[in-house]
Write an enzyme that holds these catalytic residues in place. Structure first.
Site, mmCIF file in Angstrom:
data_model
loop_
_atom_site.group_PDB
_atom_site.id
_atom_site.type_symbol
_atom_site.label_atom_id
_atom_site.label_comp_id
_atom_site.label_asym_id
_atom_site.label_seq_id
_atom_site.Cartn_x
_atom_site.Cartn_y
_atom_site.Cartn_z
ATOM 1 N NE ARG A 1 -0.369 -0.015 4.942
ATOM 2 C CZ ARG A 1 -0.874 0.315 6.102
ATOM 3 N NH1 ARG A 1 -2.030 0.922 6.164
ATOM 4 N NH2 ARG A 1 -0.237 0.050 7.208
ATOM 5 C CG ASP B 1 8.751 -6.724 6.987
ATOM 6 O OD1 ASP B 1 8.990 -7.629 7.815
ATOM 7 O OD2 ASP B 1 7.672 -6.122 6.950
ATOM 8 C CG ASN B 2 8.320 -3.323 9.810
ATOM 9 O OD1 ASN B 2 8.114 -2.952 8.659
ATOM 10 N ND2 ASN B 2 7.373 -3.823 10.575
ATOM 11 C CE LYS C 1 2.818 2.684 6.834
ATOM 12 N NZ LYS C 1 3.823 2.623 7.906
HETATM 13 P P1 AMP Z 1 3.538 -3.414 8.056
HETATM 14 O O1 AMP Z 1 2.984 -4.281 9.122
HETATM 15 O O2 AMP Z 1 2.809 -2.114 7.896
HETATM 16 O O3 AMP Z 1 5.016 -3.253 8.171
HETATM 17 O O4 AMP Z 1 3.250 -4.163 6.684
HETATM 18 C C1 AMP Z 1 3.671 -5.476 6.407
HETATM 19 C C2 AMP Z 1 3.307 -5.835 4.995
HETATM 20 O O5 AMP Z 1 1.895 -5.802 4.813
HETATM 21 C C3 AMP Z 1 3.872 -4.921 3.932
HETATM 22 O O6 AMP Z 1 4.143 -5.716 2.820
HETATM 23 C C4 AMP Z 1 2.726 -3.963 3.672
HETATM 24 O O7 AMP Z 1 2.808 -3.358 2.401
HETATM 25 C C5 AMP Z 1 1.536 -4.881 3.790
HETATM 26 N N1 AMP Z 1 0.291 -4.187 4.177
HETATM 27 C C6 AMP Z 1 -0.042 -3.718 5.403
HETATM 28 N N2 AMP Z 1 -1.266 -3.155 5.394
HETATM 29 C C7 AMP Z 1 -1.736 -3.261 4.113
HETATM 30 C C8 AMP Z 1 -2.952 -2.880 3.443
HETATM 31 N N3 AMP Z 1 -3.946 -2.278 4.079
HETATM 32 N N4 AMP Z 1 -3.049 -3.175 2.129
HETATM 33 C C9 AMP Z 1 -2.066 -3.795 1.461
HETATM 34 N N5 AMP Z 1 -0.907 -4.187 2.031
HETATM 35 C C10 AMP Z 1 -0.739 -3.931 3.344
HETATM 36 MG MG MG Z 2 6.503 -2.441 7.289
#
Ligand code: AMP
Ligand code: MG
Length: 494
Positions: free
Chosen positions: A105, A264-265, A125
């Protein structure tokens, strides 16, 4: 990059004009890039704009407030030369490996050069689903984007390496979570979005040239001295280990819990990234976990240095083929580098805690370490507020009232040992914050913003942007939460 689900979406962009953005990542790492464009925001409205940051980046804030500026901040118009992309990455999430995550996203709009000549990523984002969305809707809601804005700016003011927040724009789109929410986008600035997960993705592609190019790009951007080393990849590893040890030591010193330290973070730059279910400690509790999905407490406050080291070991694994052709030799060198993490971390932590306790250079490391550790033990036992207690110590150092944590017999003995070292109260006030984004204040500000009132958000931002300067009218922002609030939980990926 090729992808079964990716069809290149041709961009029908108009030209934004006033900002020069380069498409360097897209050009140099096409295997990690899916050219993509943002979904149009039906009714964009600027909620927060970081004017000082915009100026540092050489962008005129009044232009960013214009229709053309908002078009850039929502990705609907990008300057010529930019190639917005969704970046590919993999990642260990709570220990389990996902070979293909990527920006589900988000988009890297491009790279921009600030007024001092330094390169930054401009990233969105909440810009709509990409081929990495994996069933997610691709959007974000106002609350989490404003949360990232306020916490990242507070972290920056507290001296923690972090990605920055340039703006939050509400899109006019409804986003469905447990309830219907207002959609929003965050425009984020980072020294790069290279993550441990980026290297993990490259390492799974069985493409040595790609891994080599990625490593060279990371070195050029974050560790230029490594290019001159005998083994550049090993030198990069060393520098990332040191940068991350310092960043995590800073988190620990201010009571910050990241909440989702997946690979990834974790950045290669050492900047803190992805503020999801993060929080600051209220009462000092080493086992504190705030994320609603962290059932095992993997990312608890006290575990953060260990997790960082674990993540760095995953990073090291990706570099092995570049460290030495002999795998066993490469493992030996990488292991020796990883073993230096704890010393870097301990040094960084001790120098931060030494400053917080106002201890001069004459005090030995051993004495400083014992004092800091004993104080944390007292805080844990008394369950007192971490930030307020440290700030209150300077009053005690200048002969004033002692904080409650020092009321007990052991507390009194600790105070005597510490005061005998003549701590510098003024120096302490320069490093122990009065204002941090306390959980109850963040919730209050985000709740009001969700209901359309941004005043509490703006006020909290004003407080945390100058964390050490006591200012009249901000008294309630310096107060600890009352226990009546109960346990605090935050949610991720929303
Ligand atoms: P995060 O937990 O935000 O670090 O995201 C982990 C993964 O999930 C990453 O690949 C993000 O791009 C994906 N992601 C998180 N929320 C969404 C969403 N609402 N739509 C699409 N991908 C998401
Ligand atoms: Mg992330």
């Amino acid at each position: 990059m090729s992808s079964p689900t990716a069809t290149r979406r041709e961009t029908a962009h108009t030209v934004a004009g006033s900002v020069a953005l380069d498409g360097r990542f897209a050009r140099e790492l096409p295997e990690l890039s899916i050219p993509w464009s943002a979904q149009t925001a039906p009714a964009p409205r600027l909620l927060a704009l970081n004017e000082p940051l915009a100026r540092e980046l050489g962008i005129e804030p009044t232009w960013l407030r214009s229709d053309a500026g908002i078009a850039l901040l929502t990705g609907s118009a990008v300057p010529e030369g930019a190639t917005p992309v969704a970046q590919a990455y993999a990642g260990h999430q709570f220990g389990g490996f996902s070979p293909r995550l990527g920006d589900g996203r988000a988009l890297l709009l491009g790279e921009l050069t600030d007024i001092d000549g330094a390169l930054h990523d401009l990233h969105l984002k909440g810009s709509g689903p990409t081929p990495f969305a994996r069933g997610g809707d691709g959007y974000a809601a106002i609350g989490p984007m404003l949360r990232e804005y306020i916490i990242s700016e507070a972290m920056h003011a507290l001296g923690v390496p972090t990605t920055r927040s340039l703006a939050v724009v509400t899109t006019g789109r409804t986003v469905h979570r447990e309830t219907a929410l207002h959609g929003a986008l965050l425009a984020r600035v980072a020294s790069s979005h290279l993550r441990v997960g980026t290297f993990q993705y490259a390492a799974t592609q069985d493409d040595r040239d790609l891994l080599h190019r990625l490593t060279d790009i990371a070195i050029a951007r974050h560790a230029p001295a490594a290019a001159e080393a005998e083994r550049p990849a090993l030198a990069l590893l060393d520098m990332v280990i040191e940068a991350q040890a310092t960043t995590v030591a800073r988190w620990m010193s201010i009571g910050f819990v990241h909440g989702v330290m997946n690979t990834d973070n974790m950045t290669i730059s050492g900047e803190t990234i992805d503020y999801g279910p993060c929080a600051f400690l209220d009462a000092y509790d080493p086992g504190a976990v705030y994320s609603s999905i962290d059932h095992g407490g993997r990312y608890a406050y006290r575990n953060q240095p260990v997790v960082a080291e674990w993540n760095l070991a995953r990073f090291a694994e990706t570099l092995l083929p570049l460290i030495d052709d002999d795998l066993q030799h490469a493992i030996g060198l990488a292991t020796a580098a990883l073993e230096r993490f704890s010393a870097h971390y301990a040094d960084a932590w001790l120098s931060l805690m030494r400053a917080k306790l106002g201890l001069g250079e004459a005090v030995s490391d051993e004495t400083a370490a014992v004092l800091a550790t004993d104080l944390l033990g007292l805080m844990e036992e008394a369950r007192v507020d971490y930030t307020s207690t440290l700030r209150a110590l300077s009053v005690c150092a200048s002969g004033g009232v002692r904080p409650v944590v020092l009321d007990s017999a052991t507390g009194t003995a600790w105070a005597e040992r510490w005061l005998a070292l003549e701590p510098d109260a003024d120096a302490m006030d320069r490093v122990n914050p009065v204002y941090i984004p306390r959980n109850h204040l963040v919730e209050e500000a985000l709740g009001a913003a969700t209901d359309g009132d941004l005043a509490p958000f703006d006020r909290l931002l004003e407080a945390v942007a100058r964390p050490y300067d006591v200012r009249p009218g901000l008294e309630r922002y310096a107060e600890a939460a009352t226990d009546a609030l109960g346990p605090y939980t935050t949610f991720c990926g929303t």
